[in-house]
Design an enzyme around this catalytic site. Sequence first.
Site, PDB file in Angstrom:
ATOM      1  N   CYS A   1      16.414  -6.916   1.136  1.00 41.09           N
ATOM      2  CA  CYS A   1      16.499  -8.105   1.992  1.00 41.09           C
ATOM      3  C   CYS A   1      17.844  -8.778   1.823  1.00 41.09           C
ATOM      4  O   CYS A   1      18.230  -9.601   2.647  1.00 41.09           O
ATOM      5  CB  CYS A   1      15.390  -9.088   1.657  1.00 41.09           C
ATOM      6  SG  CYS A   1      15.601  -9.816   0.045  1.00 41.09           S
TER       7      CYS A   1
ATOM      8  N   GLU B   1       0.834  -1.215   0.000  1.00 42.20           N
ATOM      9  CA  GLU B   1       0.000   0.000   0.000  1.00 42.20           C
ATOM     10  C   GLU B   1       0.864   1.260   0.000  1.00 42.20           C
ATOM     11  O   GLU B   1       0.368   2.358  -0.213  1.00 42.20           O
ATOM     12  CB  GLU B   1      -0.945  -0.018   1.214  1.00 42.20           C
ATOM     13  CG  GLU B   1      -0.284   0.067   2.588  1.00 42.20           C
ATOM     14  CD  GLU B   1       0.256  -1.278   3.099  1.00 42.20           C
ATOM     15  OE1 GLU B   1       0.385  -2.219   2.296  1.00 42.20           O
ATOM     16  OE2 GLU B   1       0.551  -1.361   4.303  1.00 42.20           O
ATOM     17  N   ARG B   2       2.188   1.094   0.243  1.00 46.31           N
ATOM     18  CA  ARG B   2       3.037   2.285   0.283  1.00 46.31           C
ATOM     19  C   ARG B   2       3.574   2.646  -1.101  1.00 46.31           C
ATOM     20  O   ARG B   2       3.990   3.774  -1.332  1.00 46.31           O
ATOM     21  CB  ARG B   2       4.184   2.039   1.262  1.00 46.31           C
ATOM     22  CG  ARG B   2       3.629   1.872   2.670  1.00 46.31           C
ATOM     23  CD  ARG B   2       4.698   1.891   3.698  1.00 46.31           C
ATOM     24  NE  ARG B   2       5.199   0.551   3.965  1.00 46.31           N
ATOM     25  CZ  ARG B   2       6.006   0.277   4.975  1.00 46.31           C
ATOM     26  NH1 ARG B   2       6.421   1.232   5.764  1.00 46.31           N
ATOM     27  NH2 ARG B   2       6.409  -0.954   5.180  1.00 46.31           N
TER      28      ARG B   2
HETATM   29  P1  NAD Z   1       5.679  -5.803   5.484  1.00 51.27           P
HETATM   30  O1  NAD Z   1       5.617  -7.159   6.045  1.00 51.27           O
HETATM   31  O2  NAD Z   1       5.402  -4.641   6.363  1.00 51.27           O
HETATM   32  O3  NAD Z   1       4.643  -5.686   4.257  1.00 51.27           O
HETATM   33  C1  NAD Z   1       4.576  -6.692   3.253  1.00 51.27           C
HETATM   34  C2  NAD Z   1       3.119  -6.914   2.866  1.00 51.27           C
HETATM   35  O4  NAD Z   1       2.411  -7.474   3.978  1.00 51.27           O
HETATM   36  C3  NAD Z   1       2.405  -5.632   2.495  1.00 51.27           C
HETATM   37  O5  NAD Z   1       1.630  -5.885   1.331  1.00 51.27           O
HETATM   38  C4  NAD Z   1       1.564  -5.301   3.712  1.00 51.27           C
HETATM   39  O6  NAD Z   1       0.341  -4.690   3.374  1.00 51.27           O
HETATM   40  C5  NAD Z   1       1.330  -6.644   4.371  1.00 51.27           C
HETATM   41  N1  NAD Z   1       1.378  -6.570   5.838  1.00 51.27           N
HETATM   42  C6  NAD Z   1       2.142  -5.749   6.597  1.00 51.27           C
HETATM   43  N2  NAD Z   1       1.980  -6.020   7.905  1.00 51.27           N
HETATM   44  C7  NAD Z   1       1.096  -7.016   7.987  1.00 51.27           C
HETATM   45  C8  NAD Z   1       0.530  -7.761   9.072  1.00 51.27           C
HETATM   46  N3  NAD Z   1       0.850  -7.488  10.343  1.00 51.27           N
HETATM   47  N4  NAD Z   1      -0.345  -8.744   8.785  1.00 51.27           N
HETATM   48  C9  NAD Z   1      -0.651  -9.025   7.513  1.00 51.27           C
HETATM   49  N5  NAD Z   1      -0.157  -8.351   6.447  1.00 51.27           N
HETATM   50  C10 NAD Z   1       0.716  -7.380   6.663  1.00 51.27           C
HETATM   51  O7  NAD Z   1       7.104  -5.661   4.791  1.00 51.27           O
HETATM   52  P2  NAD Z   1       7.727  -4.345   4.144  1.00 51.27           P
HETATM   53  O8  NAD Z   1       8.093  -3.400   5.224  1.00 51.27           O
HETATM   54  O9  NAD Z   1       6.873  -3.865   3.018  1.00 51.27           O
HETATM   55  O10 NAD Z   1       9.064  -4.965   3.485  1.00 51.27           O
HETATM   56  C11 NAD Z   1      10.281  -5.054   4.176  1.00 51.27           C
HETATM   57  C12 NAD Z   1      10.527  -6.469   4.677  1.00 51.27           C
HETATM   58  O11 NAD Z   1      10.454  -7.373   3.592  1.00 51.27           O
HETATM   59  C13 NAD Z   1      11.918  -6.651   5.270  1.00 51.27           C
HETATM   60  O12 NAD Z   1      11.828  -7.442   6.409  1.00 51.27           O
HETATM   61  C14 NAD Z   1      12.676  -7.380   4.171  1.00 51.27           C
HETATM   62  O13 NAD Z   1      13.765  -8.167   4.607  1.00 51.27           O
HETATM   63  C15 NAD Z   1      11.587  -8.236   3.606  1.00 51.27           C
HETATM   64  N6  NAD Z   1      11.900  -8.653   2.257  1.00 51.27           N
HETATM   65  C16 NAD Z   1      12.235  -9.969   2.063  1.00 51.27           C
HETATM   66  C17 NAD Z   1      12.578 -10.408   0.804  1.00 51.27           C
HETATM   67  C18 NAD Z   1      12.960 -11.832   0.570  1.00 51.27           C
HETATM   68  O14 NAD Z   1      12.908 -12.270  -0.572  1.00 51.27           O
HETATM   69  N7  NAD Z   1      13.329 -12.569   1.608  1.00 51.27           N
HETATM   70  C19 NAD Z   1      12.570  -9.510  -0.276  1.00 51.27           C
HETATM   71  C20 NAD Z   1      12.200  -8.190  -0.047  1.00 51.27           C
HETATM   72  C21 NAD Z   1      11.861  -7.763   1.233  1.00 51.27           C
END
Ligand code: NAD
Length: 510
Positions: free
Chosen positions: A295, A190-191
Amino acid sequence: MVPLQMGRMCYSSSVSTTKLFIDGKFVESKSPEWLDIHNPATNEVIGRVPKATHEEMLAAVDSCSRAYHTWSETSILARQQIFLRYQQLIKDNIKELAKLITLEQGKTLADAEGDVFRGLQVVEHTCSITSLMLGETLPSITKDMDTYTFRMPIGVCAGIAPFNFPAMIPLWMFPMGMVCGNTYLLKPSERVPGCAMMLAKLLQDAGAPDGTLNIIHGQHDAVNFICDHPAIKAISFVGSNQAGEYIYERGSKNGKRVQSNMGAKNHGVVMPDANKENTLNQLVGAAFGAAGQRCMALSTAVLVGEARNWLPELVERAKGLRVNAGDQPGADVGPLISPQAKERVNSLIQSGVDEGAKVLLDGRNVKVKGYENGNFVGPTIVSNVTPDMKCYKEEIFGPVLVVLEADSLDDAIKIVNKNPYGNGTAIFTTNGAAARKYTHEVDVGQIGVNVPIPVPLPMFSFTGSRASFRGDTNFYGKQGIQFYTQIKTVTSQWKAEDASLKSPAVTMPT
Ligand code: NAD
């Protein structure tokens, strides 16, 4: 050329709304609940994104279900042609996609192009689906009998994406799912929703039929909807551990396949025999590129033996990076995604100080002329860190390199293996035996030898492990095809008329 604000509708002179993409149409949500989208370099509101209503989410998944009947039966060559056109359209629009990423996410334009490019490579890989989806055959398993397998699509699949790669990660998801014959429901972060909308428009222009891709927006309700809706057979998630563990559990309980890529703490082990010039440059690039919001960022250096003396030079190189808005020429490090992210990163740096670490380079008070309201943190290096400190245990997700020291390669391996995350790591050395030992003994899914960010190309898979991954089939590559398909095994017998059974056979065939 696709307009920059594709998928949004201007309702005032300056702020636009992000649309939903339902059944081939970009539609304005009727939701009473909207979230602001900010430019991280200025914190100005640049758009709004809806939390889709339940009816809108139902309409999206129904559209996927209807389209599945025809899409799954569409010839594989026709699907391949669509993705051949799609990869060209992405190439043609790479600069526009990158501008949109920089506007919403903040990373530098050059890095944003890299974001699109790494996703494009997955789309290019989908174009070889005619080989990737081949089944197996074994003739004559007994007289007149052959066995063969088909890889079949599984139905409606869904993807939930994070903010840090607005193009690459959605492109890990729907192209792989769709080319296998599934239809797809995407929920972008959503961001940073704009890039996904533009990618949807390009896919439509490439000829994807209505309903094969639907896009909804929102937060928890949208995620719960995806985890619970019975028509959705598989979920691909990338994001934080908090969300990923939750989605893995809730989706799996509902009988869905779930692949969940999560957080990381990636160690770069520096041996004293490494090529110093190359290693220091690689470390600085991999720790501070994308403001550390990758990540696979190398967020932790483990300096082995005499390599600990390289710290002053590491600091000098990091000082040379230019912090600026991502669209400014020469910018190396852009802003963090939000003021909350900035505050969190600053407090983790402070926790290191409080626990006895030393801040050798402090980016907390960086000022960027003309962008005083942006979420900037400059490159920061924290030394004398030990594994019990909060700044080591938590994923910082900012331009902060924490530095530990080890007396030997064995000690370094112990440190890496004790950390719960297993996403990526790198060793810098000129000694082949040390490199081989490291790659064999370290319990991490993706390992670079003199390669700081070893994200595999799409003919391989993204193989994070331990606390960085839940599920058993990884993203893209052969494993991605496995995730998005199920196998049908056919055993068939064709015998001549005179060889027919003369009486019923009631024993188990052997
Ligand atoms: P986030 O978990 O906050 O958000 C990811 C998605 O989940 C979004 O679409 C969001 O709407 C949803 N979401 C957020 N909080 C939620 C909750 N409590 N319950 C259900 N849904 C929820 O992650 P972010 O801040 O957008 O991304 C950063 C994170 O992603 C870092 O931890 C990074 O390491 C990880 N990441 C991992 C990989 C990988 O391949 N391992 C790749 C990119 C990013």
